[in-house]
Design a protein around this motif. Structure first.
Motif, short mmCIF file in Angstrom:
data_model
loop_
_atom_site.label_atom_id
_atom_site.label_comp_id
_atom_site.label_asym_id
_atom_site.label_seq_id
_atom_site.Cartn_x
_atom_site.Cartn_y
_atom_site.Cartn_z
N THR A 2 2.67 1.69 -3.38
CA THR A 2 1.76 2.16 -4.42
C THR A 2 1.49 3.66 -4.29
N ARG A 3 1.29 4.12 -3.06
CA ARG A 3 1.05 5.55 -2.84
C ARG A 3 2.28 6.38 -3.20
N GLY A 22 0.81 -1.21 0.00
CA GLY A 22 0.00 0.00 0.00
C GLY A 22 0.84 1.26 0.00
N LEU A 25 2.41 6.56 -7.07
CA LEU A 25 1.38 7.47 -7.58
C LEU A 25 1.75 8.92 -7.29
N SER A 26 2.30 9.17 -6.11
CA SER A 26 2.72 10.53 -5.76
C SER A 26 3.85 11.00 -6.67
#
Length: 303
Positions: free
Chosen positions: A138-139, A135, A142-143
């Protein structure tokens, strides 16, 4: 868009037809190897369950980025060198500039995230799975993508407002900031200031995060009693450190400066290294220097 010049002519590289043809063949070969190499890493990470870790998730994103980064440059550059596609409209020029700078900013963020990931893995090995789970990784990815594109949006807007009265010849094989500023007949100070500030925020900040992470990593490795353990720890970071050194070195030269004072010919040479050579080297550096990737590659060939 308020411009008088609606189309630019790209000069590419000087020389005879045969020398430009030879260079176009080299570019085409390097582009093919870049796409094949980076696509192979993405496929390898996808099919190998032992590579389903944050480190290789970041690596597959970097490979995906490199494919698009080099695709935004080399096909057009080959057309310029062959004389079949030397013109570029103003809108396409701005689009290419935005695309390349956004992907370049994303790569800066990704490399710093990868350095932070290695810092957690080496300095906090027992808590690593908690500190860097799927998790969180992934963040972070994406950031990186979102931050890279948002960071360049204002800069691309300011460049799109520049006025071009002629000449319309760009001494380059791509549309970059320095070439646009050299041709503009309007005040370029806001663009130069924005470029410098964005470079500080994106490039320098990412480089500092990366360097600090590796300072802690090296300090932690040197405290390992076992020589075998030190070699293993260094081997997991050496590939990433090689990529970081190449990428940030050329990027800082190109963009971290108060004004567009570099020679355009010198910029062209460094841009070649940054947009053509580096994306080609990445898959080979990670494959040849990484034991897990080589083992997964061997198993894939056996299957």
């Amino acid at each position: 868009n308020g411009t008088k010049v609606e189309e630019f002519i790209l000069l590419g590289f000087p020389g005879t037809w045969h020398s430009r043809l030879s260079l176009a063949v080299v570019f085409a070969l390097m582009y093919s190897l870049t796409v094949i190499g980076n696509a192979s890493i993405i496929g390898l990470v996808w099919i190998s369950s032992n590579l389903h870790t944050p480190m290789y998730f970041f690596l597959s994103n970097l490979s995906f980025l490199e494919i698009w980064y080099t695709t935004g440059v080399i096909p057009k550059a080959i057309g310029v060198m062959l004389g079949t596609s030397q013109t570029m409209s103003f809108r396409v020029c701005i689009l290419q500039l935005f695309f390349l700078l956004s992907l370049g900013s994303t790569e800066c963020f990704l490399l710093s995230v990868m350095a932070y990931d290695r810092y957690l893995a080496i300095c906090y090995p027992l808590r690593y799975s908690f500190l860097m789970n799927s998790g969180i990784s992934t963040r972070l990815v994406l950031s990186s993508w979102l931050g890279g594109f948002l960071a360049i949006s204002l800069l691309a807007f300011l460049i799109s407002r520049l006025t071009f009265c002629g000449p319309d010849v760009i001494n380059h094989f791509l549309c970059d900031i320095d070439s646009c500023l050299a041709l503009s007949c309007s005040d370029t100070w806001p663009v130069e200031l924005a470029t410098f500030l964005v470079s500080i925020i994106v490039v320098v900040a990412s480089c500092v995060v990366t360097l600090v992470s590796y300072m802690y990593i090296i300090s932690s490795i040197l405290r390992i009693q076992s020589v075998h353990g030190q070699k293993k720890a260094f081997s997991t970071c050496s590939a990433h450190l090689s990529v970081v050194t190449i990428w940030f070195g050329s990027t800082i030269f190109l963009y971290v400066k108060p004004s567009a004072q570099n020679s355009l010919d010198l910029n062209k040479l460094v841009n070649t290294f940054n947009t053509v050579v580096t994306p080609l080297l990445n898959p080979f550096i990670y494959t040849l220097r990484n034991k897990e990737v080589k083992q997964a590659l061997g198993r894939a060939f056996q299957k």
